[in-house]
Design a protein around this motif. Structure first.
Motif, PDB file in Angstrom:
ATOM      1  N   THR A   1       0.749  -1.366   0.045  1.00 15.57           N
ATOM      2  CA  THR A   1      -0.152   0.067  -0.038  1.00 15.57           C
ATOM      3  C   THR A   1       0.908   1.197   0.013  1.00 15.57           C
ATOM      4  O   THR A   1       0.570   2.167  -0.762  1.00 15.57           O
ATOM      5  N   PHE A   2       1.878   1.034   0.844  1.00 16.52           N
ATOM      6  CA  PHE A   2       2.912   2.339   0.868  1.00 16.52           C
ATOM      7  C   PHE A   2       3.621   2.576  -0.516  1.00 16.52           C
ATOM      8  O   PHE A   2       3.582   3.648  -1.162  1.00 16.52           O
ATOM      9  N   ALA A   3       3.986   1.422  -1.010  1.00 20.46           N
ATOM     10  CA  ALA A   3       4.527   1.532  -2.469  1.00 20.46           C
ATOM     11  C   ALA A   3       3.521   2.067  -3.444  1.00 20.46           C
ATOM     12  O   ALA A   3       3.750   2.972  -4.364  1.00 20.46           O
ATOM     13  N   ASP A   4       2.209   1.925  -3.493  1.00 13.74           N
ATOM     14  CA  ASP A   4       1.191   2.222  -4.383  1.00 13.74           C
ATOM     15  C   ASP A   4       1.061   3.746  -4.195  1.00 13.74           C
ATOM     16  O   ASP A   4       0.988   4.562  -5.126  1.00 13.74           O
ATOM     17  N   LEU A   5       1.153   4.362  -2.963  1.00 14.74           N
ATOM     18  CA  LEU A   5       0.831   5.803  -2.635  1.00 14.74           C
ATOM     19  C   LEU A   5       2.153   6.359  -3.245  1.00 14.74           C
ATOM     20  O   LEU A   5       2.065   7.570  -3.596  1.00 14.74           O
TER      21      LEU A   5
ATOM     22  N   ASP B   1      13.019  -6.485   8.174  1.00 16.04           N
ATOM     23  CA  ASP B   1      11.739  -7.005   7.269  1.00 16.04           C
ATOM     24  C   ASP B   1      11.059  -6.268   6.367  1.00 16.04           C
ATOM     25  O   ASP B   1      10.791  -6.474   5.178  1.00 16.04           O
ATOM     26  N   ALA B   2      10.997  -4.784   6.800  1.00 17.28           N
ATOM     27  CA  ALA B   2      10.285  -3.941   5.908  1.00 17.28           C
ATOM     28  C   ALA B   2      11.024  -3.385   5.044  1.00 17.28           C
ATOM     29  O   ALA B   2      10.689  -3.383   3.835  1.00 17.28           O
ATOM     30  N   ALA B   3      12.432  -3.220   5.363  1.00 15.24           N
ATOM     31  CA  ALA B   3      13.559  -2.770   4.341  1.00 15.24           C
ATOM     32  C   ALA B   3      13.775  -3.881   3.125  1.00 15.24           C
ATOM     33  O   ALA B   3      13.711  -3.449   2.090  1.00 15.24           O
ATOM     34  N   ALA B   4      13.567  -5.183   3.545  1.00 18.71           N
ATOM     35  CA  ALA B   4      13.685  -6.077   2.311  1.00 18.71           C
ATOM     36  C   ALA B   4      12.328  -6.164   1.587  1.00 18.71           C
ATOM     37  O   ALA B   4      12.438  -6.132   0.456  1.00 18.71           O
ATOM     38  N   LEU B   5      11.312  -5.717   1.974  1.00 21.36           N
ATOM     39  CA  LEU B   5      10.106  -5.652   1.280  1.00 21.36           C
ATOM     40  C   LEU B   5      10.076  -4.109   0.273  1.00 21.36           C
ATOM     41  O   LEU B   5       9.852  -4.221  -0.625  1.00 21.36           O
ATOM     42  N   ALA B   6      10.778  -3.102   1.010  1.00 22.34           N
ATOM     43  CA  ALA B   6      10.798  -2.074   0.525  1.00 22.34           C
ATOM     44  C   ALA B   6      11.669  -2.263  -0.642  1.00 22.34           C
ATOM     45  O   ALA B   6      11.529  -1.583  -1.911  1.00 22.34           O
ATOM     46  N   LYS B   7      12.914  -2.783  -0.731  1.00 21.39           N
ATOM     47  CA  LYS B   7      13.750  -3.136  -1.877  1.00 21.39           C
ATOM     48  C   LYS B   7      13.053  -3.676  -2.967  1.00 21.39           C
ATOM     49  O   LYS B   7      13.176  -3.622  -4.090  1.00 21.39           O
ATOM     50  N   GLU B   8      12.407  -4.743  -2.590  1.00 18.93           N
ATOM     51  CA  GLU B   8      11.483  -5.554  -3.513  1.00 18.93           C
ATOM     52  C   GLU B   8      10.508  -4.686  -4.314  1.00 18.93           C
ATOM     53  O   GLU B   8      10.331  -4.992  -5.541  1.00 18.93           O
TER      54      GLU B   8
ATOM     55  N   ILE C   1      11.076   0.927  -3.501  1.00 11.85           N
ATOM     56  CA  ILE C   1      10.579   2.278  -2.918  1.00 11.85           C
ATOM     57  C   ILE C   1      11.586   2.397  -1.707  1.00 11.85           C
ATOM     58  O   ILE C   1      12.359   1.635  -1.228  1.00 11.85           O
ATOM     59  N   GLN C   2      11.513   3.622  -1.071  1.00 15.26           N
ATOM     60  CA  GLN C   2      12.631   3.923  -0.280  1.00 15.26           C
ATOM     61  C   GLN C   2      12.281   4.064   1.144  1.00 15.26           C
ATOM     62  O   GLN C   2      11.360   5.137   1.496  1.00 15.26           O
ATOM     63  N   LEU C   3      12.662   3.135   1.947  1.00 17.31           N
ATOM     64  CA  LEU C   3      12.412   3.110   3.429  1.00 17.31           C
ATOM     65  C   LEU C   3      13.411   4.006   4.099  1.00 17.31           C
ATOM     66  O   LEU C   3      14.632   3.491   4.027  1.00 17.31           O
TER      67      LEU C   3
END
Length: 334
Positions: free
Chosen positions: A136-140, A161-168, A171-173
């Motif tokens: 959802t964050f990536a969509d925003l 965990d969140a950083a791994a998904l952000a990289k995938e 987007i930038q966490l």
């Protein structure tokens, strides 16, 4: 005012961020709140932090009004999502796609802007799949409503965990917003090392421990009239944990150190926080514009190692360092 990069991004933020938790829309009248925002702008603060849950959306309203007419490109506006802002219905909290989507739309209207520079998950949601939240964050981000993603009070494993998904998701966490001060150092052993590895900065809240580190509260004396410790709307409950004799004795020992350096105790405490190179910015609040002007002078100060050692020795055994104390919300009732 000095500026630092936020995480491994190209976004620069002011070393001091103006935040309006516990003040705008509740403790401070709107005209005074606006004066505080103007004072922040006057001293070079460009970064402003709020949340939809602060004063049940009114803090965002006040900030939006106070910044109206400013050049948007010259500001960094941060807000957060997690807590309930409506009637506290079954979908009015958390980090579900539904709640995040509805919350960002409300925040943008109240802040009178087309986008926020940083959108932060105010707490970790133990009941929503992290994949749903990050997607959802990536969509925003792709919709242009949000430029960067951050979190608040997440532990080291949650950040990983969140950083791994952000990289995938590409987007930038870039940030975490934890409590951090001379009295509260729980991020140092686990969160900060993980953040350095992941390219995440800290934007720290309560760097003067709700005002205790300023020296305004004295052992054996009445609480100052109009201070946060007398605020029944929330401030008194937060600060009570620090109003103990051993803490106040330690705080009093900061006065001669600050005096020798030509600083106030608040400036010294803020400067101490900013010596941590993983801290991009420290959030300051204010009930009067002159507090903003004074605290802004902490930016750019370098404390020598000997001074740092003296300060930290004072709080040895008093400061909380247990990483498990990172704030976690309870499970929500269905």
């Amino acid at each position: 005012m000095q500026f630092r990069y936020l995480g491994d991004s190209g976004l620069k933020v002011s070393e001091l961020t103006f935040g309006n938790w516990l003040t705008h829309g509740s403790q401070v009248e709107n005209d005074t709140a606006t004066q505080c925002v103007r004072a922040a702008l006057d001293v070079g603060i460009s970064t402003f932090d709020t949340a939809d849950v602060y004063a049940n959306t009114q803090a965002e309203v006040v900030l939006g009004e106070a910044l109206k007419g400013e050049r948007r490109e010259s500001l960094e506006i941060f807000t957060k999502v997690y807590g309930p802002t409506g009637p506290k219905g079954h979908n009015d909290t958390g980090l579900s796609r539904k709640h995040i989507t509805e919350s960002i739309n409300g925040s943008l209207k109240r802040l009178q802007t087309d986008y926020v520079d940083l959108y932060q998950a105010h707490r970790y949601d133990v009941e929503t799949p992290l994949e749903e939240t990050m997607q959802t964050f990536a969509d925003l981000v792709r919709q242009g409503k949000v430029l960067y993603i951050g979190v608040s009070e997440w532990n080291a494993q949650q950040l990983r965990d969140a950083a791994a998904l952000a990289k995938e998701l590409k987007i930038q966490l870039v940030s975490n917003q934890p409590e951090y001060s001379l009295l509260w150092r729980v991020i140092e052993s686990e969160v900060v090392p993980a953040s350095r590895e992941l390219g995440i900065s800290q934007i720290v809240w309560s760097p003067v421990a709700q005002g205790v580190l300023t020296g305004k509260y004295k052992k054996g004396q009445e609480l100052p009239e109009g201070s946060r410790a007398t605020d029944a709307k929330g401030g008194a409950g937060m600060i009570a944990r620090w109003l103990k004799d051993d803490v106040l004795d330690a705080v009093a020992q900061l006065e001669p150190i600050a005096s020798d350096l030509g600083l106030t105790q608040a400036q010294l405490s803020l400067a101490w926080v900013l010596q941590n190179d993983n801290v991009a910015s420290a959030i300051i609040g204010a009930s009067r514009p002159e507090q903003v002007t004074s605290n802004a002078e902490a930016s750019g100060i370098t404390l020598e190692p000997e001074v740092m050692s003296r300060i930290e020795a004072i709080f040895d055994g008093l400061a909380e360092t247990d990483p498990s104390k990172t704030q976690m919300p309870p499970r929500r009732e269905v």
